[in-house]
Design an enzyme around this catalytic site. Structure first.
Site, mmCIF file in Angstrom:
data_model
loop_
_atom_site.group_PDB
_atom_site.id
_atom_site.type_symbol
_atom_site.label_atom_id
_atom_site.label_comp_id
_atom_site.label_asym_id
_atom_site.label_seq_id
_atom_site.Cartn_x
_atom_site.Cartn_y
_atom_site.Cartn_z
ATOM 1 N N GLY A 1 0.813 -1.213 0.000
ATOM 2 C CA GLY A 1 0.000 0.000 0.000
ATOM 3 C C GLY A 1 0.846 1.262 0.000
ATOM 4 O O GLY A 1 0.601 2.189 -0.781
ATOM 5 N N ILE A 2 1.839 1.280 0.868
ATOM 6 C CA ILE A 2 2.668 2.485 0.970
ATOM 7 C C ILE A 2 3.519 2.670 -0.282
ATOM 8 O O ILE A 2 3.635 3.776 -0.815
ATOM 9 C CB ILE A 2 3.554 2.411 2.235
ATOM 10 C CG1 ILE A 2 2.665 2.396 3.486
ATOM 11 C CG2 ILE A 2 4.519 3.589 2.281
ATOM 12 C CD1 ILE A 2 3.379 2.067 4.769
ATOM 13 N N THR B 1 11.378 4.054 5.463
ATOM 14 C CA THR B 1 10.275 4.375 6.369
ATOM 15 C C THR B 1 9.576 3.107 6.834
ATOM 16 O O THR B 1 8.517 3.155 7.446
ATOM 17 C CB THR B 1 9.211 5.257 5.654
ATOM 18 O OG1 THR B 1 8.737 4.547 4.507
ATOM 19 C CG2 THR B 1 9.770 6.591 5.246
ATOM 20 N N ARG C 1 10.893 -0.418 8.455
ATOM 21 C CA ARG C 1 11.355 -0.793 9.779
ATOM 22 C C ARG C 1 12.877 -0.721 9.742
ATOM 23 O O ARG C 1 13.498 -1.066 8.724
ATOM 24 C CB ARG C 1 10.940 -2.231 10.140
ATOM 25 C CG ARG C 1 9.514 -2.380 10.628
ATOM 26 C CD ARG C 1 9.346 -1.829 12.055
ATOM 27 N NE ARG C 1 8.009 -2.084 12.569
ATOM 28 C CZ ARG C 1 6.973 -1.267 12.380
ATOM 29 N NH1 ARG C 1 7.126 -0.151 11.680
ATOM 30 N NH2 ARG C 1 5.793 -1.566 12.890
ATOM 31 N N GLU D 1 15.506 1.564 17.865
ATOM 32 C CA GLU D 1 14.884 2.787 18.350
ATOM 33 C C GLU D 1 14.682 2.721 19.860
ATOM 34 O O GLU D 1 14.330 1.645 20.359
ATOM 35 C CB GLU D 1 13.519 2.984 17.661
ATOM 36 C CG GLU D 1 13.652 3.171 16.176
ATOM 37 C CD GLU D 1 12.297 3.148 15.462
ATOM 38 O OE1 GLU D 1 11.262 3.218 16.148
ATOM 39 O OE2 GLU D 1 12.291 3.066 14.239
ATOM 40 N N HIS E 1 10.892 8.436 13.773
ATOM 41 C CA HIS E 1 9.736 7.580 13.550
ATOM 42 C C HIS E 1 8.412 8.361 13.641
ATOM 43 O O HIS E 1 7.578 8.125 14.513
ATOM 44 C CB HIS E 1 9.710 6.408 14.557
ATOM 45 C CG HIS E 1 8.940 5.225 14.007
ATOM 46 N ND1 HIS E 1 9.225 3.934 14.364
ATOM 47 C CD2 HIS E 1 7.913 5.141 13.123
ATOM 48 C CE1 HIS E 1 8.414 3.101 13.739
ATOM 49 N NE2 HIS E 1 7.602 3.822 12.974
ATOM 50 N N THR F 1 3.585 8.160 10.885
ATOM 51 C CA THR F 1 2.129 8.197 11.032
ATOM 52 C C THR F 1 1.718 9.260 12.051
ATOM 53 O O THR F 1 0.599 9.259 12.547
ATOM 54 C CB THR F 1 1.622 6.832 11.509
ATOM 55 O OG1 THR F 1 2.304 6.503 12.725
ATOM 56 C CG2 THR F 1 1.894 5.760 10.472
#
Ligand SMILES: [Zn+2]
Length: 949
Positions: free
Chosen positions: A782-783, A860, A862, A891, A909, A912
């Protein structure tokens, strides 16, 4: 079950299990004793004992013989099998290579005594002096009859067995007397040149050379004569001389280069030479030599006293025997001087034929034995359950007849180069294998003989194989024993799907090490499939990171030098101080070069690291070494290091000693620590907790959907369904992605950084325009598809790689390319694929190497889909112009090489991190909950559970 639960259950069960395993052991021992005394005839090898030496095994063999013999007499049915004296006592791989034909005289089968028939090999070649017509017009040598060849090639194994029997009503009782120990020590000449079905320097060559070396060494150590030892080990001197010829030939090839080929097969010249020399020392008691032969070949070949008498008995078939008898009669009628000698000759030939029978095998096969068979010949069918597959369980295949098996066995016989490999295989099959040269030489001939014996031997070899494998599996400390639900004895510190991580046995050569182990019992890592290798690599990567975090370097090695032990494969992980990590290749190189004997035929060093860099990449190891050969391999980097084919495993240090000595030498470890190679003890390893604590944050096996163990959820009954929120984030994430692409291309970060430092623009390198650049999208979900539309608005050309090629409609016209093409043609590489076991570190050092110089990398997805350390290296070297990252491997920790690099655009991060997207995600999640309650299904199950809905 989580790892912790697994460990807990391990600890709980340990005592009970220890108790049980003790009991089992006692039980098995008893069984073994019973078996030994009761069921000898069905097997040739018993449970392993380190005390078996030549004499004991020989005497047992004799016992077996007697046993079989008596059964044979009692048994007048059709299940009779022969084993010729010749092939039994004389058999080493050379002798077995004689294609001795068993001939069957149909018309005699029912009427005449069923006398032993053993024909000369029809392919046998003699020196011309031996073929010359006899002055006495006596056929003392059976000549191969060309007409018979066709007949004998038919598979007549069972019929051949009848031929070796003496009928109960045999009138010539003297034949039986002869057989019962009164057989003459019939020594007759061996033709110097004979047919062998191997060629010099083939794959069996190293075995023969090993054997040869062993003779010299034993002679030197024991003070015995070389000939004496040679007869012991080779069975006769001709085979020994053949091996010497081969050695000379191999030496010459080495000297003159591989293109030099002097001869392919033994010419018999050394044996001939020996015969000539031995004229003087002829044994006076040797009275059964051929008189005609002596007349003609006066002063030439004399029979060798040193040969094992029984092994040189010539076996004539019925026709030849009859012919000899006819000559004898003729001679008697004529009153010829040699009549007496001919008679003797005939008698001994007849006796030899009978004596075959004394060693024949008669074993009646029951269902019981059938059931115990395993192997690749279809005797049995694999049990196709999960456990069956993992343990290699078999069930009886009633369709496979004995003849089928024999035919199958024969198919592989006589193939060029096959002999040595099969010898190796047969040794590997031996239940009481011992890893020393003496054993091998002793057993090699015995095992090799099996090919020549009746089909029951093939079966018992297979039974042995099966038993041995079962024993190894039962006692394997690295196997999960599913039947008893017993986890491995070795501690499991991290468990992936197909591979797990354990700690090495103590004492460790370097503190804090680990072992990477396939869950299935593989005998070397080359047997592992792609999925297993994926996990092995993940462990290698994550461990490398962990040790780097501890300020240490790491090397990995696999010792697969003793394939016949069929040990559970493992990759040893050895942390080293950084200073030593750099020099370790030199250490290993030196050690390997000096490790093995001078006649090595393989290249000693296989530089898999170089090969990985020359384009083999991650496949360097798997494509360069072969699993059939014993090997040792050490990895200095993820994709390669140094490999070595172990030519002479008996010279190779025992167990794990080679690597321990090299590494121990580097680390200055005390010799007693190096030499101690321990075993695991169930439970209570005090190192486990500490290791787990250090490992935890690098433990890739915990990854998945926000640390949810999908497999465990799926395994629950009823399954725990897991959903994620896949598409709500597409736009927001693709926006950040575009921002990072632009920012990295234009080198905005350096400028913004200078501005805040009060240096206005600073001196940033000039940026690049997106227009006309090729954007490679890895992961067209999708991305990825959303990003494609956005990037095209900026004039970028989009190509993509995905697990599956998308339909034209979905891809929107973006060009699908291979992974390598994507790497090599993208100006900007964007990572948009989900993180799972298969995608972890999909971009690493070798992948960077394939990219265009000055590439821009954006992530973007992982953090862990990319090897961050490798990115830092690529940025430092200038390979990567700039990078834009929203996600990081650990992270919120960020690699110092990224923080310090102004060319890198870093976002914490925030893909979203918008009100609209968070609302959309929440709504989606609520929807999932609602659907789960009302319909029992989820709106967006994770891909792993799609089938569960
Ligand atoms: Zn195992």
């Amino acid at each position: 079950m989580t790892l912790e639960d697994f460990e807990k259950s391990l600890a709980e069960d340990q005592d009970r299990r220890r108790e049980r395993s003790d009991k089992d052991r006692r039980h098995r021992d008893r069984d073994g004793d019973r078996d030994r005394s009761k069921d000898r005839s069905s097997r040739h090898h018993h449970r392993s004992s380190h005390n078996h030496r030549r004499h004991s095994s020989r005497s047992r063999e004799r016992d077996n013989r007697r046993d079989r013999e008596s059964r044979h007499r009692d048994n007048d049915d059709g299940h009779r099998h022969k084993r010729s004296r010749h092939s039994t006592d004389h058999g080493d791989d050379h002798e077995n290579s004689h294609k001795r034909r068993h001939r069957h005289e149909r018309d005699e089968e029912h009427s005449a005594p069923k006398t032993i028939i053993q024909e000369e090999p029809s392919a046998l070649k003699r020196d011309s002096w031996m073929e010359a017509p006899s002055a006495l017009d006596i056929e003392y040598v059976h000549r191969p009859d060309p007409n018979r060849v066709e007949e004998s090639t038919k598979p007549k194994m069972l019929q051949a067995d009848f031929e070796l029997k003496i009928h109960d009503k045999e009138l010539n009782s003297h034949l039986r007397d002869l057989k019962d120990g009164k057989a003459l020590d019939d020594v007759e000449e061996e033709p110097a040149q004979h047919e062998v079905d191997y060629t010099f320097g083939d794959s069996g060559s190293q075995w023969r050379m090993t054997k040869l070396k062993g003779v010299y060494r034993e002679a030197q150590e024991s003070g015995k004569s070389v000939e004496e030892v040679a007869v012991e080990r080779f069975g006769d001197l001709r085979s020994f001389d053949d091996a010497r010829e081969e050695e000379t030939e191999l030496d010459r090839r080495k000297t003159y280069g591989q293109s030099y080929v002097g001869k392919e097969k033994p010419s018999g010249e050394l044996f001939q030479e020996r015969k000539l020399k031995n004229v003087v020392h002829r044994d006076p008691h040797e009275h059964t030599r051929d008189p005609a032969e002596e007349l003609r070949a006066e002063g030439q070949g004399k029979v060798m006293g040193t040969e094992a008498p029984s092994s040189t008995t010539k076996l004539l078939d019925q026709t030849a025997l009859n012919r000899l008898k006819a000559q004898l009669m003729k001679a008697k009628l004529k009153g010829a001087a040699n009549a007496a000698e001919l008679e003797e000759q005939y008698n001994s030939a007849a006796a030899a034929a009978i004596s075959n029978r004394s060693e024949s095998d008669v074993v009646v096969l029951g269902v019981q034995q059938n059931r115990m068979l395993a192997g690749s010949r279809n005797e049995v069918k694999p049990v196709d359950t999960k456990r069956g597959r993992e343990r290699g369980l078999m069930e009886d295949n009633e369709d496979m007849t004995i003849e089928d098996m024999v035919r199958e066995e024969r198919k592989t016989r006589g193939q060029p180069g096959g002999e040595g490999a099969r010898l190796a295989e047969r040794i590997a099959k031996d239940g009481k294998f011992e890893n020393d040269l003496e054993y091998m030489d002793d057993q090699a001939s015995k095992l090799a003989k099996r090919v020549h014996r009746s089909e029951i031997d093939i079966k018992s070899a297979t039974i042995n194989d099966f038993r041995k494998m079962n024993r190894i599996l039962d006692n394997c400390q690295l196997c999960h024993h599913e039947d008893t639900n017993t986890p491995p004895v070795a501690p499991v510190v991290s468990l992936a799907t197909r591979v797990y991580l354990t700690l090495p046995t103590e004492p460790e050569i370097s503190e804090g090490g680990a072992s990477i182990v396939p869950i299935q019992h593989r005998t070397n890592l080359l047997e592992c499939d792609d999925d297993e290798w994926e996990e092995i690599r993940n462990f290698m990567k994550s461990l490398t990171r962990m040790y780097h975090d501890q300020g240490r370097d790491v090397i990995f090695y696999e010792n697969a030098a003793q394939p016949q032990r069929k040990r559970h494969a493992s990759m040893e992980v050895v942390p080293l101080p950084y200073s030593l990590g750099e020099t370790s290749p030199a250490f290993f190189k030196e050690a390997i070069l000096s490790a093995e004997s001078e006649w090595s035929q393989h290249r000693k060093l296989i530089d898999t690291l170089a090969k990985s860099k020359q384009g083999l990449g991650r496949n360097a190891f798997r494509r360069t070494l072969v699993k059939e050969m014993p090997y040792f391999h050490v990895w200095f980097e993820l994709d390669g290091g140094l490999g070595h084919i172990v030519e002479d495993e008996h010279r190779w240090p025992r167990g794990d000693l080679f690597a321990r000595e090299v590494i121990g030498g580097m680390l200055d470890v005390a010799p007693d620590v190096i030499k101690r190679q321990g075993r695991w003890n169930r439970g209570g390893d005090p190192r486990v907790d500490g290791f787990k604590k250090r490992w935890r944050k690098f433990d890739w096996t915990r990854a998945g959907y926000d640390q949810i163990d999908i497999d465990a959820c799926s395994a629950r009954n009823p399954p725990l369904l897991v959903s994620n929120v896949p598409t709500a984030v597409d736009d927001a994430t693709a926006d950040v992605n575009m921002f990072l692409i632009l920012g990295a291309l234009r080198n905005f970060n350096a400028g913004m950084h200078s501005l805040r430092e009060g240096k206005w623009r600073g001196r940033p390198a000039l940026g690049h325009d997106p227009q006309g650049k090729t954007l490679g999208i890895l992961g067209m979900g999708g991305i990825g598809r959303n990003l494609k539309k956005k990037a095209e608005a900026f004039g970028m050309k989009v190509i993509y790689h995905n697990r599956r090629q998308l339909s034209e409609e979905l891809s929107g016209g973006a060009q699908y390319v291979t992974f390598d093409e994507l790497l090599s043609t993208s100006d900007v590489l964007s990572l948009n694929l989900p993180l799972n076991n298969n995608t972890r570190h999909i971009i690493g050092k070798p992948e960077f190497a394939k990219m265009k110089d000055g590439v821009v990398v954006v992530n973007t997805a992982r953090g862990a889909v990319m090897d961050e350390a490798a990115l830092v290296d690529a940025l430092d070297s200038g390979k990567v112009f700039s990078a834009g990252l929203d996600v990081f491997e650990e992270e919120p920790k960020i690699h110092p090489g990224l923080i310090g690099n102004q060319n890198v655009l870093l976002v914490p991060h925030m893909g979203t991190w918008t009100i609209e997207t968070l609302i959309a995600m929440e709504e989606w999640a609520m929807e999932n909950v609602k659907l789960a309650i009302t319909t029992g299904k989820l709106k967006s199950p994770v891909p792993e559970q799609v089938d569960l809905q």
